[in-house]
Every structure is written in C-alpha cells, then in structure tokens.
Motif scaffolding. Structure first.
Motif, short mmCIF file in Angstrom:
data_model
loop_
_atom_site.label_atom_id
_atom_site.label_comp_id
_atom_site.label_asym_id
_atom_site.label_seq_id
_atom_site.Cartn_x
_atom_site.Cartn_y
_atom_site.Cartn_z
N PHE A 1 0.84 -1.20 0.00
CA PHE A 1 0.00 0.00 0.00
C PHE A 1 0.87 1.25 0.00
CE2 PHE A 1 -1.76 3.49 2.50
CZ PHE A 1 -2.90 3.79 1.77
N SER A 2 1.88 1.27 0.85
CA SER A 2 2.75 2.44 0.97
C SER A 2 3.47 2.73 -0.34
CB SER A 2 3.76 2.23 2.10
OG SER A 2 3.10 2.01 3.34
N TYR A 3 3.97 1.69 -0.97
CA TYR A 3 4.66 1.87 -2.25
C TYR A 3 3.70 2.40 -3.31
CZ TYR A 3 6.94 0.78 -6.67
OH TYR A 3 7.46 0.88 -7.93
N SER A 4 2.48 1.87 -3.33
CA SER A 4 1.50 2.30 -4.32
C SER A 4 1.15 3.77 -4.18
CB SER A 4 0.23 1.45 -4.22
OG SER A 4 -0.56 1.81 -3.09
N LYS A 5 1.34 4.32 -2.97
CA LYS A 5 1.03 5.73 -2.71
C LYS A 5 2.28 6.62 -2.77
CE LYS A 5 -3.27 5.19 -2.47
NZ LYS A 5 -4.08 5.73 -3.58
N GLY A 6 3.38 6.07 -3.27
CA GLY A 6 4.58 6.88 -3.46
C GLY A 6 5.33 7.22 -2.20
N LEU A 7 5.18 6.40 -1.14
CA LEU A 7 5.80 6.71 0.14
C LEU A 7 7.19 6.12 0.32
CD1 LEU A 7 2.66 6.37 2.43
CD2 LEU A 7 3.75 8.46 1.63
#
Length: 360
Positions: free
Chosen positions: A311-317
């Motif tokens: 999830f974090s990667y998908s949101k550019g974090l």
C-alpha cells in the motif's frame, strides 16, 4: 480528548529523509556506548504508559538498574516525533508500523522495533450515513487523512467487499477537521480514528461499516530504537522492556492501584478516566510479553507488513523507489521481506523474550 495522529504525510516522509541526511549524528557517535538516551512519545492511548512510568518513578528504577539515564520526551506533533527520530535527535520513538516503514526506514535509517505494544482493535473505522453496508460506499466521496492508517484501513475494507480505492473518491481532511466535515449534509462517508470516530458514530444515520477490529493485528503500535544505538547499548533495550511490562501490568490491574494508574494516564493525555478507558477497550494491549513475542514471531506479521509496504509503495511513500521490495525488513528467525541487502526495519523480539523469560 485523547488525540491520536498516526499519519504519514508525504511532506513528512520527505522531510524526515532530508533531516536524516542533514542532521544525523556521525556513525561513530551513534554506535558508541552511552549513558543517556532520549525516547520520544506523543499522545495516544496505547502509548500513555511511557509518560506515566516516568511520573511514577518506573523509568528511573529500570534506568538505574542498568546504570543509564532515560529521558521520556513528549513531542506534541506525532509526525514531528517520528521525523526527530529519523534525524537522530531521538534514540527511540513510539510509532505505528506503517509510519515506521514509510518515514525512518524509507529514509534510510536502520530502525529496530523492540516492543510490539498493541494493535488497534476498533480505534479506527469507516463510517457511512444512511447505510450499514460497506458496499454502498461505491462511488462516494470519502473524507479521511490521506496517506495515513485511515487510508490503509479504507483500502483493506474495500478489498473485503471486492472493491479497490478506484471505486471511491478520497478527500484529504485533517484529523482536527474530520468531525466537522462529517457533520456536513454533503459528506456521506469518512474514515477516522478515536476519539473523533466515537463522536462521528453518534451522528444521526451514521453506521460504522468496517473497523480495525475486522483486521486484527494490522495497525500496530510500536516502540522503535535506532539499531546502531541498540547494538552498542543493549542495556537500553533491557531497561525499556522492563519499564514497559511493569507499567502495562500495573495499568491492567482491576484494583484501586490499577484504577489510579489509568486515571493518571488519562490526565496526562488530557482525557477523563472514562474516555481513556473507552479508548483502551478498542486497543489490544500486549500486556503479556510472551504474547507479544508470539505475535512478532507469527507468519501473520510478515503478511501484514507485506500489505502495508505494498500500500505504501503504491502511494509513493518509498521516496522514488522503483519496487516495493526496495526496502528490506527483517523478522525473527532470520526471515526477511524485500531487499535483504537494504534492511532498514527490524522486528527484534529479543528484549520482549527476556521479559517473558524473567531475564531482565
């Protein structure tokens, strides 16, 4: 009211990474043996044992046992506390699992989670007006703190009914404004955490349709410490574990002593004893160190952190990373997730195990 601000705003992530580069102590100083340490905390039901322990003399008792000094430092803004840890201004900090990954770990700071303190067991929820069916959220505007555990909870809730974030329109809303926003006739759906969540659920026609109790163990609250500092000063980990389990054991007591401890924590949090007890009712505390060890060693933790990192990667974090595997995580038993050559988040059960075995 107790304010729980567990969010990982992109600006905070980037600021944390920059601070880590610009302000961290030299590695030699970080890794050397030391006598004094600073542990940061912010107001949240599951973290109130720390300031109470300082007030009650429990911190001093355990620090004295190991010949060190521990300062329990309040930081009023949660994200700022995590940024200060990332920058090397704090040796440890209270933090949610998602934020430990997306701020210090993503910023390149080698971080060890040494105490798995609790998980949200209903402190976070999705609320709809006029429906008690989560499927009716489709196509709606959803107010929430974007890039936070609320955003993660929404994604997990949607997934449970065969939908994705593409099926709704999220509107970034500050935690301080979420109650007022939901009171507007135009807002039909929102995601929030306590104490705001409990207020929103009382509004006419409001229904909680999904909560963190539906994904137990996924929104974790941790104490993390700088890995180099911990390696050079294992006595710090021992003292912190001793402080935590003595204090949590005290607050779990049903007698007058336990009641007084919880009331003192409530006061430190700016809450009434009743409000604090209500928050604890939806917070699963790992009061027993053996239970915390079991949770840390369980395969479910790797499953959870896989979901969190995806999830974090998908949101550019992940600070421009080209793969969700860019950041490595280590778990008990030598298991890893992501890049084993770039492990910056470690779940270290050793100090909790010492507490469980009576070896502190």
């Amino acid at each position: 009211m107790i304010v729980s601000i567990r969010k990982a705003a992109m600006v905070a992530v980037m600021a944390g990474a920059l601070l880590a580069t610009a302000c961290s102590k030299p590695s030699g100083e970080e890794s050397g043996e030391r006598q004094e340490f600073n542990i940061g905390w912010s107001i949240y039901a599951g973290w109130m044992p720390w300031p109470y322990a300082q007030q009650a003399g429990i911190v001093k008792k355990w620090a004295d046992k190991y010949g060190i000094k521990i300062n329990i430092v309040q930081v009023n803004d949660y994200v700022e506390s995590v940024n200060q840890f990332t920058a090397g201004k704090l040796d440890g900090v209270t933090v949610a699992n998602m934020d430990a990954l997306t701020i210090p770990a993503a910023g390149g700071k080698d971080t060890s989670a040494i105490i798995v303190g609790d998980y949200s067991n209903g402190n976070d929820g999705i609320v709809l007006k006029g429906s008690d069916n989560l499927k009716d959220i489709k196509g709606r505007q959803v107010n929430l703190v974007e890039l936070s555990v609320s955003h993660y909870l929404l994604a997990r809730g949607l997934n449970s009914v065969g939908m994705t974030l593409r099926d709704v329109n999220t509107v970034n809303t500050a935690d301080a404004d979420i109650v007022g926003a939901f009171a507007s006739p135009d807002v039909k759906a929102a995601v929030a955490w306590n104490p705001q969540l409990s207020v929103m659920k009382e509004q006419p026609s409001a229904h909680e349709v999904f909560s963190s109790a539906d994904i137990p163990g996924e929104i974790l609250d941790l104490l993390v410490v700088d890995t180099d500092t911990l390696k050079a000063n294992p006595k710090l980990g021992k003292a912190l574990a001793g402080i935590w389990y003595e204090t949590v054991g005290l607050m779990q007591r049903k007698d007058e002593t336990g009641k007084e401890a919880r009331a003192a924590m409530a006061k430190l949090a700016g809450a009434t004893p009743e409000a604090f007890d209500n928050q604890l009712a939806t917070t699963y505390l790992y009061a027993d160190p053996s239970a915390a060890v079991a949770a840390t060693e369980a395969p479910a933790l790797i499953t959870t952190m896989t979901r969190v990192r995806d999830f974090s990667y998908s949101k550019g974090l992940f600070n421009g990373a080209t793969s969700a595997d860019a950041i490595g995580m280590a778990f008990p038993g030598g298991k890893t997730l992501g890049d084993p050559q770039n492990v910056t988040l470690r779940f270290d059960e050793s100090f909790m195990k010492m507490a469980a075995d009576g070896k502190l």
